[in-house]
Design an enzyme around this catalytic site. Sequence first.
Site, PDB file in Angstrom:
ATOM      1  CG  PHE A 244      -1.740  -1.327   1.393  1.00  0.00           C
ATOM      2  CD1 PHE A 244      -2.451  -1.906   0.447  1.00  0.00           C
ATOM      3  CD2 PHE A 244      -1.350  -2.076   2.411  1.00  0.00           C
ATOM      4  CE1 PHE A 244      -3.332  -2.968   0.618  1.00  0.00           C
ATOM      5  CE2 PHE A 244      -2.091  -3.341   2.688  1.00  0.00           C
ATOM      6  CZ  PHE A 244      -2.822  -3.624   1.854  1.00  0.00           C
ATOM      7  CD  GLU A 248       7.188   4.354  -3.660  1.00  0.00           C
ATOM      8  OE1 GLU A 248       5.886   4.454  -3.364  1.00  0.00           O
ATOM      9  OE2 GLU A 248       7.444   5.109  -4.788  1.00  0.00           O
ATOM     10  NE  ARG A 326       0.261  10.425  -8.051  1.00  0.00           N
ATOM     11  CZ  ARG A 326      -0.139  10.066  -9.290  1.00  0.00           C
ATOM     12  NH1 ARG A 326      -1.265  10.132  -9.670  1.00  0.00           N
ATOM     13  NH2 ARG A 326       0.967   9.902 -10.377  1.00  0.00           N
ATOM     14  NE  ARG A 358      -5.409   0.722  -3.235  1.00  0.00           N
ATOM     15  CZ  ARG A 358      -5.809  -0.416  -2.876  1.00  0.00           C
ATOM     16  NH1 ARG A 358      -5.980  -1.003  -1.458  1.00  0.00           N
ATOM     17  NH2 ARG A 358      -6.514  -1.225  -3.784  1.00  0.00           N
ATOM     18  CG  PHE A 360       2.327   8.990  -4.020  1.00  0.00           C
ATOM     19  CD1 PHE A 360       3.258   8.292  -3.445  1.00  0.00           C
ATOM     20  CD2 PHE A 360       2.833   9.788  -4.895  1.00  0.00           C
ATOM     21  CE1 PHE A 360       4.613   8.537  -3.296  1.00  0.00           C
ATOM     22  CE2 PHE A 360       4.533  10.255  -4.646  1.00  0.00           C
ATOM     23  CZ  PHE A 360       5.231   9.398  -4.045  1.00  0.00           C
ATOM     24  CB  THR A 458       4.456  13.467 -11.012  1.00  0.00           C
ATOM     25  OG1 THR A 458       4.880  13.206  -9.824  1.00  0.00           O
ATOM     26  CG2 THR A 458       3.054  13.269 -11.332  1.00  0.00           C
ATOM     27  CB  ALA A 527       2.673   5.385  -9.640  1.00  0.00           C
ATOM     28  CD  GLU A 729      -1.290   5.204  -6.507  1.00  0.00           C
ATOM     29  OE1 GLU A 729      -1.245   5.084  -7.643  1.00  0.00           O
ATOM     30  OE2 GLU A 729      -0.759   5.806  -5.700  1.00  0.00           O
TER      31      GLU A 729
END
Lengths: 779, 495
Positions: A244, A248, A326, A358, A360, A458, A527, A729
Amino acid sequence: MQRESGEKALGAAALASVGQSLPHDSAIRHVSGSAVYVDDIREPAGTLHVVPGWARDATRGRILSLDLDPVRAHPGVVAVLGPSDVPGKNDVSPALGDEPMFAEEEILFWGQPLFAVVATTREAARHAARKARIEVEDLPPLLTVEDALAADETVLPDYQFRKGSPETGLATAGHLMEGSLRIGGQEHFYLEGQVSLAVPGEDGDMFVHTSSQHPSETQHIIARVLAVPDAAVTVEVRRMGGGFGGKESQANHWAAIAAIAARATGRPCKLRLDRDDDMIMTGKRHDFRVDWKLGHDAEGLLRVVDMRLFARCGYSADLSLGVVDRSMFHADSSYYYPDAMIHSRRLKTHTCSNTAFRGFGGPQGMLAAERMMDALAIRLGVDPLDLRKRNFYREGRDVTPYGMKVEEHATLHAIVEELEESSDYRLRRDEIAAFNASSPILKKGLALTPVKFGISFTLKHLNQAGALVHLYTDGSIHLNHGGTEMGQGLFQKVAQIVAEEFGVTLDKVKITATHTGKVPNTGPTAASSGTDLNGMAAKIGAETIRGRLVAFAAERYQVAPDAISFAGNRVQLGERSMTLGELAREAHLARIQLSAAGFYATPNITWDRPSASGRPFFYFAYGAACSEVTVDTMTGEMRVDRVDILHDVGHSLNPAIDIGQIEGGFVQGMGWLTTEELVWDDRGRLRTHAPSTYKIPTASDVPEDFRVALYASAGNPSPTVYRSKAVGEPPVMLAISVFSAIHDALANLNPGAIPDLDAPATPEAILHAVLSMKRSRAG
Amino acid sequence: MREVVRFLQNGRVVELADVRPTETVLDYLRLRRGLVGTKEGCGEGDCGACTVAVGRLVEGRLVYQPVNSCIQFLGMLDGAELVTVEDLAEDGQLHPVQQAMVDHHGSQCGFCTPGFVMSLFTLYHAPEKPATRKTVTDWLAGNLCRCTGYRPIVDAALEACFTEIDDAFSRRADESIAALQAMEQDTRDVFITQEEGGFFAAPASLDALAELAERHPQATLVAGATDVGLWVTKQLRQLPQVIWLGRVRDLDRIEDTPGGVLMGAGTTFAAAHPYMARIDPDLGELWRRIGSRQVRASGTVCGNIANGSPIGDSPPALIALGATIELRRGEDSRTLPLEAFFIDYGKQDREPGEIVTGLYVPRLDPNHAFRCFKISKRFDQDISSVLCALRVTLADGTITEARLAYGGMAATPKRAEIAELALIGARPDRPSTWAAALKALADDFAPISDMRASDAYRKEVARALLAKALVEIGGTPDERTRVSGLRSGEVIHAA
């Protein structure tokens, strides 16, 4: 609960594997208990166990002394490691060098590791870790958005989008309105906590099994702390028990500690965080305060929006650049802002460093936009859905605050209209009004909210992926790619794609663990892009091998290449038919390479952050949800009565998996906005660091009447793999409909007044809003 | 004296002499046996990933209960059958609950899945259960899943758990029962000695228990370990001497008497549930919301009282009902009103070596009205921020006596004595007559703020719950006043 089949969403193409609702590749192993997670790997002989140590009484302060002798003296302890035991750089940050593996001079948050204990058992290490004698000179911590604003402390520079002239807009708009919203963070609560097993090899090599969404970054950080080349470190991830976003960047620290312990002792070392330590030490979804101002015309058409996003980032930057960007990219939700100022601050606080989760940042930005809509609808006395639709992106009103054109707005309109119809929105709106008129204690609310979520990293260079495909001479296929499996069904979807390319059944495709030695330099599985990127890379790899087979067979059997087809585990060569294994053997004997690396880079994206211009997203994923709730105005308790969801996944690669992502994402989002409350005390100590105090949804929180359907898409207009769309997401934000519905229920208490409801809408938050509505009515 | 622990697994009796007093079943499975299908999610019995099934004889029948193996001590398996996720498939064929989970896409990351499978296994084997979503969601409240959103798991349960019971376990039930009976017939006290005076003891009679507790007043008494387990796994406390109450048959008794319900200290929340529900539907609903199925299967009502936790959810309701507890030390017994047991935060009226042996809960008279409300962030498997229980005696619609108790408002479960007095003479159907009682609550309590709620919310909601109780007693139907836990079911009044 009901569920409509997603089959209708499939395209017309006759596909054998892609588009089928096949079970998760590990489903049988999951239910049998034979799926192996890192902690389940049979430990090599002599494995030691590592536990981080920290100062349980310090939030922020200078370390005056650290006496680890009592730790060393504890039975079973083999080594105690601190900053001076880090062979390389004492930094585990993903980018900026601001996250020490072990704090050296100053403690920056409650739970920051100072040392690590290595012992023969995990139990011994846990006990020993609490025996350190630590003296700290306390310094005043910054804990809240307001603290950080007052101190003007940030982890990264401020950033903003400007569109048109917001100043002129505010000056000339006929009507102005403003408000502020607090949005709580969220603990990931992956069921499998952070865990790594580091096995030392020859010549300084290190092999690490870890639960990481970003094996390449884990590899690079381990190399950094060990002071060895990246090539000396291999990281493998077979599966995670949930991620989730919480694995990361947040997996790196523990893998790195395990690696230096393995280096120091020469023995395999495993670090599995205790759940409380995990919740205390690792980052969470960013909490925000959003101050907004808007100008509109008499019909409720937005003229200008000025939004200030204040994100509490914690003690370090981590991924806050991308996360808060984001939130800005989604501060428009699905609405056209003619003029806009979207401003953000990345505030530094002495709390754990907030991270990917999730969505972001997207959910926070969208929630603020939807609050604006709800507030404006109350101000104008119109149905919030009508106001939303009036402000949707459409032809000629289609440029976002960051300058990208929204091309696929027709999908948004179609989904919302279909859901409005299928959920009986108008009829229920009337029924609810009648109910509320005769119900003094319980009030019902209804809301239908849209989702438009931008797909692509991004950070442009992350939009690439690699895969490695081998065809063996018995016709079996070894599949590997850079994406990681955290439960989302990525491995199954990619296997279906590869099976489709070779015309074989799924049992011929061997899914293998993500491995930095097979596919290097990958981006994180994040992402929502896992399938878009890795599915395409694997497809390209499979196509390469198939192309070689076709060329070989066309010549060998003198058939036209287009008369060669792959289906049903066989290859048709004109009139002739053979198994894929037979063809593979023949090709091998003819010295044809049966292995290929696939590589894919997303086309058609550009983003220039300094000038805030370009096209950051390959496409948008859309959806909508309609939620009905009942609120108890005496206690603030709330029940979700019914939820209808219609969501766009393009051509679904696997409808069952996609429905699972939608339902799971919705429920997770609902938890974020209702029961999941993170509480820090006034000394900056997280008080909700276990499932006993931090409440994610249980089975009974899911509405009894839960109708989820896939939108009958004509396929993604952008050329994605089989015209599918990302689904990881976007569904989280479907849950904003629940929050809006609560707001709608509260609006009954004093027509015209705007409920002061912050997120999460716990009973206490709801009752606070109830009381303020009653007071404003009285006053 | 017996110096081994014995339990049944896969049709074979496992006998262990080396049982550390607080070694958990989970550690035993994963670290000693290499059975890693059972997962550790939280280590405190809240997520259910570590759920195993434990079978015991109840009136001659084999009953499987879900148990959080992370906080259950190994010695507590004595005399039971242990079933783990590895045991379900038969000759490569998945068990029906496993197959249904696959068919309904009930797993995503799969980490919680073995725990769900084991909870579903116990549901599959549970007799007489209504085939409703509610049955399933209640049964699964102690299993957290972060991926699926639960819908497919509930669908799998509805398909697999309400059919005829036919699996390897039902087919060999007679043999299992015989094996369990054989173990039960060995009534020797279990005593496993450790170094430096430590031990794990499982006395088989009340006399032996009382004698042991008096001889070792510093020993930790354990019934279900749903709280004590956390002292070990989270507080890292060393408990060298553990006395487990689970083999004392005299303590398991629970019975309806004409005036109330009498239960021994070994009575689990699960066993007491139907009895409580027959006293009042609100009490039944409160019981349903205490912990989870796993916690209620192991945790005992008297344990919840004896450990004196300020957040024990059952005491306020029991106090409002006028419950009494029985204590014993050596040969001496005494009885006291439950409210008198709670002296202060972490301090109870229990002498060293003294044990709580039983609880008596009086039924309601026909002229009583009772309401009980639990406020928590999550409906199921959460601890209350405020718990309110009210019993009023009515004569011609006027309150003549009131017992009003709260949890979460003070350092102990506590009666609102000032408000109780103010209620006398009030009429529930006339709100103006009880305004003073609502106001009086401010004098009864000065709650604190913590992670569950602020003091302001607690004060406000304490008033609201009293008002709600009175509004309902005054005649407003509860579907107009509640978002969950509607009152229904048969009630037995005091004879």
